[in-house]
Design a protein around this motif. Structure first.
Motif, short mmCIF file in Angstrom:
data_model
loop_
_atom_site.label_atom_id
_atom_site.label_comp_id
_atom_site.label_asym_id
_atom_site.label_seq_id
_atom_site.Cartn_x
_atom_site.Cartn_y
_atom_site.Cartn_z
N GLU A 33 0.83 -1.20 0.00
CA GLU A 33 0.00 0.00 0.00
C GLU A 33 0.86 1.25 0.00
N MET A 34 1.90 1.23 0.80
CA MET A 34 2.81 2.38 0.87
C MET A 34 3.45 2.63 -0.49
N ASN A 35 3.81 1.51 -1.10
CA ASN A 35 4.45 1.64 -2.42
C ASN A 35 3.47 2.25 -3.42
N LYS A 36 2.22 1.79 -3.36
CA LYS A 36 1.22 2.32 -4.28
C LYS A 36 1.04 3.81 -4.04
N THR A 37 0.89 4.15 -2.69
CA THR A 37 0.70 5.58 -2.37
C THR A 37 1.89 6.42 -2.83
N LEU A 38 3.07 5.89 -2.55
CA LEU A 38 4.29 6.60 -2.95
C LEU A 38 4.37 6.78 -4.45
N ILE A 39 3.98 5.68 -5.14
CA ILE A 39 4.04 5.73 -6.61
C ILE A 39 3.05 6.76 -7.12
N VAL A 40 1.82 6.78 -6.49
CA VAL A 40 0.82 7.75 -6.92
C VAL A 40 1.32 9.17 -6.68
N GLU A 41 1.88 9.37 -5.49
CA GLU A 41 2.38 10.71 -5.17
C GLU A 41 3.52 11.10 -6.10
N MET A 42 4.38 10.14 -6.34
CA MET A 42 5.51 10.41 -7.24
C MET A 42 4.99 10.71 -8.64
N ASN A 43 3.96 9.92 -9.04
CA ASN A 43 3.40 10.16 -10.36
C ASN A 43 2.75 11.54 -10.42
N LYS A 44 2.06 11.93 -9.34
CA LYS A 44 1.43 13.23 -9.29
C LYS A 44 2.47 14.34 -9.33
N THR A 45 3.52 14.12 -8.51
CA THR A 45 4.61 15.13 -8.49
C THR A 45 5.24 15.27 -9.87
N LEU A 46 5.49 14.10 -10.44
CA LEU A 46 6.09 14.11 -11.78
C LEU A 46 5.15 14.78 -12.77
N SER A 47 3.82 14.45 -12.59
CA SER A 47 2.84 15.04 -13.50
C SER A 47 2.82 16.55 -13.34
#
Length: 314
Positions: A33-47
């Motif tokens: 779950e943490m990885n998913k959240t981190l990935i989402v946040e990272m994707n958002k940041t990157l976006s």
């Protein structure tokens, strides 16, 4: 049998490790779950970063587009400037050509003016020389005329008889002999006599140059006196020469103040003796130079002035 039993035991262990009773399952899920959240946040940041970069790129594109437009505009203006500069150069060159032509024309006009000035000076000199020659002719025509100034005037007078008598007594000759050498005598009313309200001058027309010289020589010795009035006697001189002589008044006044006799030259100038040396002045420049050299001595005073002007005109 033994081997089957060990295999079954191993399989059971694996099932226990992966089953619901696995103690690391929750951790794994949490990590997942943490990885998913981190990935989402990272994707958002990157976006977001990508959006920012895209926005900046878009802005940069606009700036680049604007700069490109300005550059094109500048290039266009530069071409116009180049065209204007070329036209200006053409005008400048034309002006330089015009200035060169005008300068050449000015030099030509200057040469023409100098030539005209030279011709004008020569013409004026010719006119002056001609006027002097005419004045000399006039003077020769009046060579045997003497003018008496200051003769008392009476109403109804007979001037010829009066002057014949006075001149004969003054010269010490007989009236009859005097009449032989005199053509006529009459009185005139000139501008001078009207201006000063004095008697008119008397003109004596002689037949002999000898009598003229005798009268002028006698004048140096003793003045002619009529009715108690000292009479001035002059030779007739054309107005042109009299005007020329006015320029020498400073010198002639100084000579007269020293009692130095002078003789007028023609068409202008005068001759006199100074310090036992004969001096001839031919121009006003000569007169000024003489006064500059000898003025102190000449202007320092001397004998009482002697009347030595023997020539005059109307």
């Amino acid at each position: 049998m033994g081997s089957k039993t060990r295999a079954a035991t191993a399989t059971g262990k694996r099932q226990s490790l992966t089953g619901d009773n696995d103690p690391l399952g929750d951790v794994k899920e949490l990590i997942t779950e943490m990885n998913k959240t981190l990935i989402v946040e990272m994707n958002k940041t990157l976006s977001d970063k990508l959006d920012s970069v895209e926005s900046k790129l878009e802005n940069n594109s606009k700036v680049i587009s604007e700069l490109t437009g300005q550059i094109k505009e500048l290039f266009g203006k530069n071409k116009e400037m180049e065209k204007a500069v070329k036209e200006l150069n053409i005008k400048v060159n034309n002006q330089e050509d015009n200035i060169s032509k005008l300068t050449s024309e000015s030099r030509d006009l200057k040469r023409i003016q100098e030539r005209n000035d030279k011709e004008r000076r020569e013409l004026l000199k010719t006119q002056e020389d001609l006027a002097d020659q005419l004045a000399l002719i006039e003077m020769r025509q009046k060579e045997l005329i003497l003018r008496l100034r200051g003769v008392p005037e009476r109403q109804g007078e007979r001037i010829e008889e009066k002057l014949f008598k006075e001149l004969a007594n003054w010269l010490g000759v007989k009236e009859e002999d005097l009449m032989m050498d005199v053509d006529k005598i009459y009185r005139i009313r000139g501008d001078r006599s009207k201006k000063f309200k004095g008697p008119g001058d008397c003109l004596i027309f002689l037949n002999s140059g000898l009598l003229k010289d005798k009268i002028l020589q006698r004048k140096k010795q003793e003045p002619l006196v009529i009715e108690g009035k000292s009479i001035a006697i002059f030779k007739e001189v054309p107005k042109r020469f009299r005007v020329k002589r006015l320029k020498y008044k400073r010198l002639t006044d100084a000579l007269s103040a020293k009692g130095i006799w002078y003789v007028w030259e023609f068409p202008e100038g005068l001759t006199f003796t100074f310090k036992e040396r004969r001096k001839t002045i031919k121009s006003i420049e000569d007169a000024e130079n003489f006064l500059e050299r000898s003025g102190k001595e000449l202007l320092g005073g001397g004998e009482e002035a002697e009347e030595n002007e023997t020539e005059i005109g109307h």
